[in-house]
Design a protein around this motif. Structure first.
Motif, PDB file in Angstrom:
ATOM      1  N   ILE A   1       0.947  -1.058   0.081  1.00  0.00           N
ATOM      2  CA  ILE A   1      -0.223  -0.044  -0.013  1.00  0.00           C
ATOM      3  C   ILE A   1       0.904   1.069  -0.135  1.00  0.00           C
ATOM      4  N   SER A   2       0.604   2.125  -0.964  1.00  0.00           N
ATOM      5  CA  SER A   2       1.360   3.419  -1.041  1.00  0.00           C
ATOM      6  C   SER A   2       0.497   4.533  -0.594  1.00  0.00           C
ATOM      7  N   VAL A   3       0.881   5.180   0.531  1.00  0.00           N
ATOM      8  CA  VAL A   3      -0.173   6.384   0.805  1.00  0.00           C
ATOM      9  C   VAL A   3       0.422   7.616   0.634  1.00  0.00           C
ATOM     10  N   ASN A   4      -0.251   8.526   0.201  1.00  0.00           N
ATOM     11  CA  ASN A   4       0.193   9.805  -0.029  1.00  0.00           C
ATOM     12  C   ASN A   4      -0.242  10.752   1.110  1.00  0.00           C
ATOM     13  N   THR A   5       0.988  10.823   1.976  1.00  0.00           N
ATOM     14  CA  THR A   5       0.646  11.463   3.273  1.00  0.00           C
ATOM     15  C   THR A   5       1.063  13.197   3.243  1.00  0.00           C
ATOM     16  N   GLN A   6       1.151  13.643   1.948  1.00  0.00           N
ATOM     17  CA  GLN A   6       1.142  15.089   1.644  1.00  0.00           C
ATOM     18  C   GLN A   6       0.558  16.028   2.577  1.00  0.00           C
ATOM     19  N   HIS A   7      -0.552  15.628   3.100  1.00  0.00           N
ATOM     20  CA  HIS A   7      -1.630  16.649   3.900  1.00  0.00           C
ATOM     21  C   HIS A   7      -1.579  16.333   5.324  1.00  0.00           C
ATOM     22  N   MET A   8      -0.527  15.441   5.989  1.00  0.00           N
ATOM     23  CA  MET A   8      -0.487  15.120   7.246  1.00  0.00           C
ATOM     24  C   MET A   8       0.916  15.301   7.764  1.00  0.00           C
ATOM     25  N   SER A   9       0.880  15.519   9.216  1.00  0.00           N
ATOM     26  CA  SER A   9       2.156  15.835   9.794  1.00  0.00           C
ATOM     27  C   SER A   9       2.957  14.334   9.797  1.00  0.00           C
ATOM     28  N   ALA A  10       4.096  14.455  10.199  1.00  0.00           N
ATOM     29  CA  ALA A  10       4.861  13.295  10.193  1.00  0.00           C
ATOM     30  C   ALA A  10       4.543  12.280  11.324  1.00  0.00           C
ATOM     31  N   GLN A  11       3.765  12.987  12.196  1.00  0.00           N
ATOM     32  CA  GLN A  11       3.517  11.943  13.203  1.00  0.00           C
ATOM     33  C   GLN A  11       2.166  11.494  12.882  1.00  0.00           C
ATOM     34  N   GLU A  12       1.358  12.353  12.070  1.00  0.00           N
ATOM     35  CA  GLU A  12       0.009  11.403  11.564  1.00  0.00           C
ATOM     36  C   GLU A  12       0.322  10.754  10.575  1.00  0.00           C
ATOM     37  N   ALA A  13       1.248  10.792   9.922  1.00  0.00           N
ATOM     38  CA  ALA A  13       1.487   9.830   8.703  1.00  0.00           C
ATOM     39  C   ALA A  13       1.885   8.416   9.347  1.00  0.00           C
ATOM     40  N   ASP A  14       2.933   8.712  10.274  1.00  0.00           N
ATOM     41  CA  ASP A  14       3.317   7.242  10.736  1.00  0.00           C
ATOM     42  C   ASP A  14       2.260   6.584  11.450  1.00  0.00           C
TER      43      ASP A  14
END
Lengths: 333, 333
Positions: free
Chosen positions: B288-301
């Protein structure tokens, strides 16, 4: 407008299925089909009088309709002699093939010299929009198949005929060359640019009266790897309220794809419904249309009864028995 | 061949997503992207130097690349003044839009007068075959998305980069204008005629070494009603052995389709796998590839860890963390 009646050109058709265009015209507009022209080796037969060009012209035919499709839709060099002579003898030519009559220099030149018309009904004449997905008024029914060439167009035309006879509001919406040759209008979907496929179907089936049904001609199959993208555009662009499952039970592999088995009706039902509900959450599967042309009457009846019991849906062969039961099912939703 | 380096034209881009073409070039061929040209109201920013045409030419740029896409892909009349001046000042222009540079009479005339080239990379230059469905040698991986513009191209390019670094045999296969502008070749799938879509993907990903991977750029989404047919052609024409699911978790509706919710990753997995197995019964979902550009590093993790646990598959943002884990998963099958 294409001048009628027609002489149906069957060329050197390799099998009966390849003459689907001619068969459709003969079945739905028999008054347009006064004869057939077959070349040596032709494996198709419309049970129409075999006519020379001169005989057909004498009988009133004014357009030679190319009623046969090669794989890939090319204009065969073997046909050229007949096509050029037809133009010389006063016929227009109409074709739904991918390769265009107008791009064949010899035909274009002969047509120009004799003042005849070349009708390429496959060429989109409209700049279609990108699909918006906005919900439209009115109702839509789409025929989806386990395979290509299983009777989706026949099903929609037969339902349209019954609905008109009952005084229901309905319109057959052509999406292929045969349908367009029959009705004189439609979207040549397999020739539309990929990005505009779904939009072309939205355009073809616009807002309408709440009790009006568009009967959308299906194309391809979600399970046919060559054409499944075209089918998907119909499922999403058409926003169908109702799906009719179409099947030909005697086929041992997908058309043109040796090694590919046909899906079950259950697999088609589940896959098509799941995908259709993305565009229209209210979509239902309402009936099954079985092409029993390769079965005896007894076999057909047994197959239809068993299918109806198994699937819990009306199952008919509209060509053999009419589409009354399918229209009943549509009227009930 | 398109002359480099480029000045990236962002025009009056209505949002950052609409400048996907420019962003792709900047991210994957930064050496080609020496500056950006923005008009009043432009909402996109590549974080490149804003340059006048004269500055960019002086800095070495020889092609103005149209890095922004309108809905429908038209060439805006508002851009014309800049485009004409660019040609006059010595630039070629490259574009992947539906409407062609060559069909704009003023641009064609200016280009002719100044001896400049108009590159329309969207126009198919090949007559593609109808898909045959025949099994091909070598392996193929396709990125499929819950929506359009969720990072499918990025995912494939990032995996290709890792695989090359590891000495694996891989080729990024471009199916859109950005990919083609980046690699110089590919299939402009959304401009291909419907009947030939799947065949164009078979053509793009031919027989290869048993241990070679084609990384096929995805398009659209099976759940996006405007473009799902294009996606379907990739799923069936590509015969993928492996699927990567791509997602952007912060989007509240499908791109361009208000009222349409994004599907869950589970729905995408099940639908895509079921359809892909029609063409390749061995197909697997590998990551799964998630585009986390609109999330903080913590949210993304946190999102990635939760997704990995829920789906039982490696989940990464290849742009943020690289594609190592996705390549590990691919190497394991």
């Amino acid at each position: 407008m294409i001048e009628t009646p027609y002489l149906l050109f069957l060329g050197d058709a390799p099998d009966a299925l390849s003459a689907k265009v001619a068969q459709g015209i003969k079945d739905w507009r028999p008054e347009f089909a006064i004869g057939q022209y077959r070349m040596e080796g032709c494996k198709a037969d419309m049970k129409l009088p075999d006519m020379t060009l001169a005989d057909a012209y004498e009988a009133g035919a004014r357009t030679l309709v190319i009623g046969v499709a090669n794989r890939g839709g090319v204009i065969s060099e073997r046909w050229k002699d007949v096509l050029n002579r037809a133009l010389e003898q006063g016929f227009d030519i109409a074709s739904g093939l991918h390769n265009l009559l107008r791009d064949e220099h010899d035909l274009a030149e002969t047509a120009r010299r004799h003042g005849r018309k070349l009708h390429d009904v496959r060429v989109p004449s409209v700049q279609y929009p990108i699909a918006s997905g906005v919900k439209r008024t009115g109702k839509r029914c789409l025929a989806v198949g386990t395979d290509c060439s299983v009777g989706k167009m026949y099903t929609a035309l037969a339902m349209d005929k019954v609905m008109r006879a009952r005084g229901m509001k309905s319109t057959f919406r052509a999406t292929g060359q045969t349908g367009i040759l029959i009705t004189g209008e439609g979207v040549p979907l397999d020739a539309v640019i990929a990005d505009f496929m779904a939009g072309s179907i939205e355009w073809l089936t616009p807002d309408n009266d709440p009790d009006h049904w568009d009967l959308i001609e299906g194309q391809g199959s979600l399970f046919h790897v060559s054409y499944s993208g075209v089918t998907m555009a119909l499922v999403h662009g058409g926003q169908p309220d109702a799906l009719i499952l179409c099947h030909e039970p005697t086929r041992d592999h997908m058309r043109g794809l040796p090694g590919y088995e046909l899906p079950s009706l259950e697999a088609l039902r589940d896959t098509a419904l799941q995908l259709a509900r993305v565009a229209n959450p209210a979509c239902q599967v309402v009936g099954i249309s079985v092409n029993t042309q390769h079965m005896s009457a007894q076999e057909a009846d047994a197959y239809l009864a068993a299918t109806e019991a198994r699937m819990g849906l009306p199952a008919v062969d509209p060509f053999r028995h009419g589409a009354e039961l399918l229209v009943d099912a549509l009227a009930a939703i």
